[in-house]
Design a protein around this motif. Structure first.
Motif, short mmCIF file in Angstrom:
data_model
loop_
_atom_site.label_atom_id
_atom_site.label_comp_id
_atom_site.label_asym_id
_atom_site.label_seq_id
_atom_site.Cartn_x
_atom_site.Cartn_y
_atom_site.Cartn_z
N MET A 339 0.85 -1.19 0.00
CA MET A 339 0.00 0.00 0.00
C MET A 339 0.89 1.24 0.00
SD MET A 339 -3.16 -1.00 -0.04
CE MET A 339 -4.03 0.49 0.45
N LEU A 340 0.72 2.09 -1.01
CA LEU A 340 1.48 3.33 -1.10
C LEU A 340 0.77 4.44 -0.34
CD1 LEU A 340 2.45 3.23 -4.89
CD2 LEU A 340 3.80 2.46 -2.95
N ASP A 407 5.40 4.14 -9.56
CA ASP A 407 6.25 4.69 -8.49
C ASP A 407 7.24 3.65 -7.98
OD1 ASP A 407 4.80 6.98 -8.81
OD2 ASP A 407 3.61 6.75 -6.98
N GLY A 408 7.76 2.84 -8.89
CA GLY A 408 8.78 1.85 -8.55
C GLY A 408 8.26 0.54 -7.99
N THR A 416 -5.09 -3.69 -5.98
CA THR A 416 -5.73 -3.30 -7.24
C THR A 416 -6.75 -2.17 -7.04
OG1 THR A 416 -7.28 -5.14 -6.98
CG2 THR A 416 -5.39 -5.50 -8.42
N ASP A 417 -7.39 -2.14 -5.88
CA ASP A 417 -8.35 -1.06 -5.62
C ASP A 417 -7.64 0.29 -5.55
OD1 ASP A 417 -10.40 -2.87 -5.58
OD2 ASP A 417 -10.47 -3.07 -3.41
N GLY A 421 -8.08 3.04 -8.34
CA GLY A 421 -8.65 4.27 -7.80
C GLY A 421 -7.80 5.50 -8.13
N ALA A 422 -6.52 5.27 -8.42
CA ALA A 422 -5.61 6.37 -8.73
C ALA A 422 -5.58 6.69 -10.22
CB ALA A 422 -4.19 6.02 -8.26
N ILE A 423 -6.29 5.88 -11.01
CA ILE A 423 -6.30 6.08 -12.46
C ILE A 423 -7.69 6.50 -12.91
CG2 ILE A 423 -5.94 4.97 -14.70
CD1 ILE A 423 -4.08 2.99 -13.29
#
Length: 584
Positions: A339-340, A407-408, A416-417, A421-423
């Protein structure tokens, strides 16, 4: 494409075992229903005995006080039967509906987890049939069939025991036709299994056809293919008609056959029993009980056979439902994903190979890096792999070779959520749901406040047409947004994407269906949208991506050129040819 499912005996047992497992949480109610079944069966067996007792002990002796006494008991037995039947029906109906609700929820939840590849090759109509018709076909099994089958088995055994206890010889004559009944029932069960499966398959085929052709009705009318499509539908409808007819014919032959056997058995009992009464071997009351029992003896046998048939129908539906539930997602979430804290939007493809099927490679050894906040565009001929890259970034498909990182972090290690969710994706074909303008922007995300919805609409200039609608943001949206223009639908999709505030913005031919005036409004909004976001664009019209920070040219699945608009023109390669072609 027609389904053919043939389950062996072991798999049938497995299907039944899985079906019964859904009743597990309600086992107390089911157990109580079984107790009620035993009570109902006992009361039904007791009623003819009471009447026989009245005939032998009171009517022949003209003891009317005894008749009244037995009549009162008979009335109480009827009342008790009514109460038990009511409770059993109510409990089983409620339990059955709860089980069906749980199955329906599980099927839809599982379908949502399946990979996009599954939906690429599976007709929508087939899935609709699974969630509706097939699930509903199980309701009768849970609400009636299983418990009534037990009731009929208990009733048959009870009748046999009581008849044997009354008179063994007369019972022997009553059971003479049982081998014939068993053989007939076995044949009926075998044939009905096939007919039920055919009905379910034909029903799925017609639902699939309807789903596809109702969605494509505009194309049918444009090309004036109504008569041809009517003929195709007529053939599928006839297939279903024939399957239903075969099913009805099976019952039409079986029911009268069982009834005929019961009449023959009744004639035997009346003949043998009447002779025994004349000789004084048995009483009239005993003969009456036997006549009542022989009528009751064949009813549960017929019901049991038909219930087995209905169970076969439920099993045929269950087989198809479990086929969906057993479908494994191709894209599997990691149990303990990375989790980022926040996604910045650095995207890297590292020697990526991808194919939808086997080794028919769509992407071949593709490598590139898009830095956070950078505007990247992909161009190339149809089938070059541009849209596949967009799908892979959101991990809607898994690659066969190489590595994709955000982000590496490898996207296979990410949640995946969080990733999706970030796209924010804006597609060429905009899908709107039945509801209103507001719900189509929010997509039932209650965390998005109404002011944020309006703010997003203002940003993308969608408020221009929304404010002109009679009910503004409460305006009803029909299926697929058919009452809105292509430009209006696209503006709504931009507002939807912005409302979710993504770190990465993906646009697949986002302005392809929009008129020049609307496109100018969107281009203004895009400048605001792309600020501070990693933006990836796919476009055939090169004029829409000339100001991208980097343009990547795809050709036959490979990345052939990359650079700015001017740099690519100077290279005098594929991009320059595409550019000059469009200028012409």
């Amino acid at each position: 494409m027609e389904e053919t499912l043939e389950y062996g005996t072991g798999k049938k047992r497995n299907v039944l075992k899985r079906l019964l497992a859904y009743a597990g949480p309600y086992w107390l109610w089911v157990a109580f229903s079984l107790i009620l079944v035993l009570c109902i069966t006992g009361l039904e067996l007791y009623r003819p005995i009471l009447v026989g007792q009245v005939i032998d002990e009171f009517i022949t002796k003209k003891n009317f006080s005894g008749v009244r006494h037995i009549a009162l008991i008979y009335l109480l037995v009827l009342l008790a039967s009514f109460v038990c039947n009511f409770l059993q029906t109510w409990i089983l109906s409620l339990t059955g509906q709860n089980i069906i609700y749980n199955i329906r929820q599980e099927v839809f939840e599982h379908i949502q987890k399946l990979s996009l590849r599954f939906f690429d090759i599976t007709p929508v109509g087939r899935l609709v049939t699974r969630v509706t018709n097939d699930v509903e076909a199980l309701n009768d099994m849970y609400a009636n069939i299983l418990v009534k089958m037990i009731k009929n088995v208990v009733k048959i055994i009870g009748l046999a025991v009581v008849m044997l206890s009354l008179n063994v010889r007369l019972s022997f004559y009553a059971f003479l036709l049982i081998p014939v009944i068993i053989a007939l029932t076995s044949l009926f069960t075998h044939i009905s299994r096939k007919t039920y499966r055919q009905v379910r398959t034909r029903l799925t085929a017609i639902n699939t056809y309807l789903s596809e052709h109702l969605s494509g009705m505009k194309i049918i009318q444009i090309f004036v293919r109504e008569k041809e499509k009517q003929k195709e539908f007529e053939e599928k409808s006839k297939d279903l008609l024939r399957a239903n007819f075969r099913e009805m014919m099976v019952f039409a032959i079986f029911r009268p056959s069982i009834y005929m056997l019961s009449v023959i058995a009744m004639v035997i009992i009346i003949g043998v029993g009447g002779s025994a009464v004349i000789k004084g071997a048995i009483t009239i009351g005993t003969l009456y009980v036997f006549i009542q029992y022989i009528g009751s003896f064949f009813d549960p046998i017929q019901e049991l056979s038909e219930q087995i048939g209905t169970l076969q129908s439920a099993m045929a539906s269950a087989e198809k439902i479990f086929t969906i539930l057993d479908e494994e997602p191709l894209v599997v979430k990691k149990e303990s994903p990375t989790m980022l804290s926040a996604i910045r939007g650095r995207i890297e493809f590292d020697h990526v190979w991808f194919a939808y099927e086997e080794e028919n490679w769509i992407l071949k050894d593709v490598s590139f890096v898009i830095e956070p906040g950078q505007r990247a565009a992909f161009v190339g001929a149809t089938g070059a792999g541009k849209s596949s890259i967009l799908n892979l970034i959101g991990r809607y498909y898994d690659i066969q070779k190489g590595r994709i990182t955000i982000d590496g972090v490898d996207i296979k290690d990410m949640d995946t959520d969080q990733l999706r969710g970030a796209i924010g994706q804006v597609q060429q074909e905009v899908f709107l749901f039945t509801g209103d303008i507001k719900s189509n922007i929010r997509l039932r995300n209650e965390e998005i406040a109404e002011e944020e919805i309006k703010s997003a609409a203002r940003y993308v200039n969608a408020d221009h047409f929304i404010e002109e609608l009679n009910n503004t943001y409460e305006e009803t949206v029909t299926e697929r947004g058919s009452t809105l223009s292509a430009g209006q639908r696209q503006l709504l999709s931009f507002a939807r994407t912005l409302a979710f505030d993504p770190a990465i913005l993906v646009m697949d031919e986002a302005t392809a269906n929009i008129d020049t005036e609307t496109e100018q409004l969107i281009q203004e909004a895009l400048e605001k949208l792309m600020t501070g976001r990693t933006t990836i664009m796919v476009a055939h019209r090169l004029s829409t991506i000339q100001h991208a920070d980097i343009i990547m040219v795809m050709h036959k699945g490979r990345l052939r050129e990359s650079g700015t608009h001017q740099e690519l023109l100077n290279q005098n390669g594929i991009y320059r040819k595409l550019y000059e072609l469009q200028l012409q």
